[in-house]
Design a protein around this motif. Sequence first.
Motif, PDB file in Angstrom:
ATOM      1  N   PHE A 121      20.988  -4.033  -5.948  1.00 57.52           N
ATOM      2  CA  PHE A 121      19.563  -3.817  -6.186  1.00 57.52           C
ATOM      3  C   PHE A 121      18.842  -5.101  -5.808  1.00 57.52           C
ATOM      4  O   PHE A 121      19.032  -6.136  -6.453  1.00 57.52           O
ATOM      5  CB  PHE A 121      19.310  -3.491  -7.662  1.00 57.52           C
ATOM      6  CG  PHE A 121      19.942  -2.208  -8.109  1.00 57.52           C
ATOM      7  CD1 PHE A 121      19.233  -1.017  -8.067  1.00 57.52           C
ATOM      8  CD2 PHE A 121      21.249  -2.191  -8.565  1.00 57.52           C
ATOM      9  CE1 PHE A 121      19.821   0.171  -8.484  1.00 57.52           C
ATOM     10  CE2 PHE A 121      21.845  -1.007  -8.979  1.00 57.52           C
ATOM     11  CZ  PHE A 121      21.129   0.179  -8.936  1.00 57.52           C
ATOM     12  N   ASP A 122      18.024  -5.053  -4.758  1.00 55.86           N
ATOM     13  CA  ASP A 122      17.374  -6.251  -4.249  1.00 55.86           C
ATOM     14  C   ASP A 122      15.879  -6.000  -4.018  1.00 55.86           C
ATOM     15  O   ASP A 122      15.499  -5.034  -3.355  1.00 55.86           O
ATOM     16  CB  ASP A 122      18.029  -6.670  -2.936  1.00 55.86           C
ATOM     17  CG  ASP A 122      17.455  -7.956  -2.396  1.00 55.86           C
ATOM     18  OD1 ASP A 122      17.463  -8.957  -3.119  1.00 55.86           O
ATOM     19  OD2 ASP A 122      16.989  -7.943  -1.237  1.00 55.86           O
ATOM     20  N   HIS A 123      15.043  -6.864  -4.588  1.00 51.61           N
ATOM     21  CA  HIS A 123      13.592  -6.819  -4.409  1.00 51.61           C
ATOM     22  C   HIS A 123      12.978  -5.475  -4.812  1.00 51.61           C
ATOM     23  O   HIS A 123      12.120  -4.930  -4.107  1.00 51.61           O
ATOM     24  CB  HIS A 123      13.216  -7.163  -2.968  1.00 51.61           C
ATOM     25  CG  HIS A 123      13.305  -8.628  -2.686  1.00 51.61           C
ATOM     26  ND1 HIS A 123      14.477  -9.211  -2.245  1.00 51.61           N
ATOM     27  CD2 HIS A 123      12.398  -9.626  -2.796  1.00 51.61           C
ATOM     28  CE1 HIS A 123      14.269 -10.507  -2.085  1.00 51.61           C
ATOM     29  NE2 HIS A 123      13.022 -10.796  -2.413  1.00 51.61           N
ATOM     30  N   ASN A 124      13.406  -4.915  -5.920  1.00 50.90           N
ATOM     31  CA  ASN A 124      12.799  -3.696  -6.467  1.00 50.90           C
ATOM     32  C   ASN A 124      11.914  -4.074  -7.647  1.00 50.90           C
ATOM     33  O   ASN A 124      12.089  -5.120  -8.255  1.00 50.90           O
ATOM     34  CB  ASN A 124      13.881  -2.727  -6.955  1.00 50.90           C
ATOM     35  CG  ASN A 124      14.826  -2.330  -5.849  1.00 50.90           C
ATOM     36  OD1 ASN A 124      14.477  -1.587  -4.956  1.00 50.90           O
ATOM     37  ND2 ASN A 124      16.044  -2.858  -5.899  1.00 50.90           N
ATOM     38  N   ILE A 125      10.980  -3.187  -8.008  1.00 49.11           N
ATOM     39  CA  ILE A 125      10.240  -3.398  -9.244  1.00 49.11           C
ATOM     40  C   ILE A 125      11.199  -3.176 -10.415  1.00 49.11           C
ATOM     41  O   ILE A 125      11.322  -3.999 -11.296  1.00 49.11           O
ATOM     42  CB  ILE A 125       9.032  -2.434  -9.365  1.00 49.11           C
ATOM     43  CG1 ILE A 125       8.102  -2.574  -8.172  1.00 49.11           C
ATOM     44  CG2 ILE A 125       8.284  -2.671 -10.686  1.00 49.11           C
ATOM     45  CD1 ILE A 125       7.267  -3.806  -8.112  1.00 49.11           C
ATOM     46  N   ARG A 126      11.900  -2.049 -10.407  1.00 46.14           N
ATOM     47  CA  ARG A 126      12.892  -1.729 -11.439  1.00 46.14           C
ATOM     48  C   ARG A 126      14.192  -1.336 -10.745  1.00 46.14           C
ATOM     49  O   ARG A 126      14.206  -0.434  -9.924  1.00 46.14           O
ATOM     50  CB  ARG A 126      12.419  -0.562 -12.304  1.00 46.14           C
ATOM     51  CG  ARG A 126      11.163  -0.856 -13.073  1.00 46.14           C
ATOM     52  CD  ARG A 126      10.683   0.394 -13.805  1.00 46.14           C
ATOM     53  NE  ARG A 126       9.446   0.138 -14.507  1.00 46.14           N
ATOM     54  CZ  ARG A 126       8.245   0.460 -14.024  1.00 46.14           C
ATOM     55  NH1 ARG A 126       8.137   1.044 -12.848  1.00 46.14           N
ATOM     56  NH2 ARG A 126       7.169   0.204 -14.721  1.00 46.14           N
ATOM     57  N   GLY A 127      15.283  -1.992 -11.134  1.00 43.56           N
ATOM     58  CA  GLY A 127      16.586  -1.629 -10.565  1.00 43.56           C
ATOM     59  C   GLY A 127      17.092  -0.339 -11.167  1.00 43.56           C
ATOM     60  O   GLY A 127      17.195   0.685 -10.507  1.00 43.56           O
TER      61      GLY A 127
END
Length: 134
Positions: A61-67
Amino acid sequence: MAVVPGGGSGTIRDCVFMLNVRSVDYQSCTDHTVQNCLFMGNNQGVRDYQGDNGEVVNCTFDHNIRGVSLVGVSDSHSAWNNLFTWNSYAILRTVAGTNIDEHHNAFYNNVVYDEYGDGTIRSEESRGGKECRS
């Protein structure tokens, strides 16, 4: 939204999800798994609404608001062998008491790596920007 399973069970494996509002949006599913997937630049990587026995395994999970978001009353989830980098929330639980077992995940430079749903927040800032747990 990329994938919206509603009810039932199954596995989503070996996928890349980029620039989605909700990449995988489970709706009241049981015995479901997301495995070996990349989530990059999404609003939400994996969202589970009132599901049970969900697993997130070997994902990035990279550069998401919520993983990973557990929304509503849900139970018996697990997240293991995942990498969470540069997310606003690595793992978010919106209701107090929602259970998720975490094993062998790596967290780096997330704003919040675990939100409990009851106002208790574990941030990486308090740990020097890095967190690995087994």
